[in-house]
Design a protein around this motif. Structure first.
Motif, PDB file in Angstrom:
ATOM      1  N   ASP A  83       1.036   6.398  -7.053  1.00  0.00           N
ATOM      2  CA  ASP A  83      -0.126   7.274  -7.310  1.00  0.00           C
ATOM      3  C   ASP A  83       0.242   8.734  -7.094  1.00  0.00           C
ATOM      4  N   TRP A  84       0.927   8.995  -5.986  1.00  0.00           N
ATOM      5  CA  TRP A  84       1.301  10.379  -5.656  1.00  0.00           C
ATOM      6  C   TRP A  84       2.209  10.939  -6.758  1.00  0.00           C
TER       7      TRP A  84
ATOM      8  N   GLU B 161       0.829  -1.212   0.000  1.00  0.00           N
ATOM      9  CA  GLU B 161       0.000   0.000   0.000  1.00  0.00           C
ATOM     10  C   GLU B 161       0.859   1.256   0.000  1.00  0.00           C
TER      11      GLU B 161
ATOM     12  N   SER C  53       0.884   3.808  -3.074  1.00  0.00           N
ATOM     13  CA  SER C  53       0.540   5.209  -2.791  1.00  0.00           C
ATOM     14  C   SER C  53       1.621   6.147  -3.309  1.00  0.00           C
TER      15      SER C  53
END
Lengths: 112, 186
Positions: free
Chosen positions: B123-124, B116, B120
């Motif tokens: 994605d960021w 995760e 993340s």
């Protein structure tokens, strides 16, 4: 700086594991071992100011910042220690206690 | 339930290593004087400056009010200034992030918290327009033995990273094979 004082230089890389001693601890170390502690923070040192630093410090920082220097590249943060310009070979454990041991051995050797 | 959040001004990372779930708003801290408030202040100042300049550099895994993991990443220019390993090429140097380290407290490992955190990060980076993420010092070992502030190689490959370099270093009197990996996200 007094002429019989040794110099412990410490370069900190601030993202991790830095051993920047508390002021009171630093004073205690300086007094106990007759040393002068000088600290530098890699984040605050720009390339164009390297030449104003002691040679062993500027050389080490230059090597660390050189991406083709594989030998140095393993270094991943924390603090690097020097005693009178010589880099100290310390284990990944807490560094100041190791430095104290080296200073203790050094002071034993100097005693008549 | 574990939740991934960006570092905010309310808590700038200053506690490392992360040995147990940690409440950043509690005053309980270690006693070692070489690693006290002054060291934490230097670290906070650094992370705050990078966050202000580049948007962020830390993701936290929270469980309730406690931090159970974090992932540090830095723009390549910052990583290089600190002496962290980066790839030699300067192509995309302004648009590359360097994965620096990830710590997850032992009882939260093998619960996908790392996955995760890395997802993340991807994605960021995508949202903020970064084009590449690189990671170094990756051990070949399997997932379990590969845990040294990072994953072993198989997990990186599983998540889409490709091997971008291979090198050996001396580590505690042993010659160790390490890898660099990269993910293009442009």
């Amino acid at each position: 700086m007094k002429s019989d004082e040794a110099v412990v230089d410490v370069i900190h890389s601030p993202w991790c594991f830095i051993e920047a001693p508390e002021e009171s601890y630093k004073e205690k170390l300086e007094e106990k071992w007759k040393i002068k502690i000088r600290e530098s923070n890699m984040w605050e040192i720009e390339d164009d100011t390297l030449d104003s630093l002691p040679k062993h410090i500027s050389k080490t920082i230059r090597e660390l910042r050189d991406p083709s220097n594989l030998g140095m590249a393993w270094y991943a943060g924390g603090s690097i220690f020097f005693l009178n310009g010589e880099r100290l070979d310390l284990s990944p454990a807490l560094k100041w206690p190791q430095v104290e041991k080296i200073l203790e051995a050094r002071s034993r050797k100097r005693k008549p | 339930m574990v939740e991934i959040k960006e570092m905010e001004e309310t808590y700038i990372l200053d506690n490392c290593p992360l040995g147990a779930p940690f409440d950043p708003f509690s005053s309980a801290r270690g006693e070692y004087p070489g690693y006290g408030e002054r060291a934490r202040e230097i670290r906070r100042r650094f992370f705050r400056e990078v966050r202000e300049k580049y948007g962020n550099c830390v993701l936290f895994a929270w469980d309730g009010g406690r931090i159970v993991g974090f992932l540090i990443f830095l723009p390549k220019l910052v990583a290089r200034k600190l002496g962290l390993r980066t790839s030699r090429e300067d192509e995309l140097i302004d648009n590359t992030l360097v994965y620096v380290c990830m710590q997850i407290v032992p009882q939260y490992r093998n619960r996908k918290v790392g996955t995760e955190l890395v997802n993340s990060l991807i994605d960021w980076a995508q949202q903020k327009g970064w084009e590449r993420i690189e990671a170094h010092h990756i051990h070949k070992g399997d997932d379990a033995e590969g845990w040294r502030w990072s994953w072993g190689l198989p997990k990186w490959e599983r998540i889409g990273f490709r091997i971008s370099g291979k090198y050996e270093v001396d580590l505690h009197d042993r010659r160790v094979q390490l890898f660099s990996v990269a993910l293009d996200i442009g």
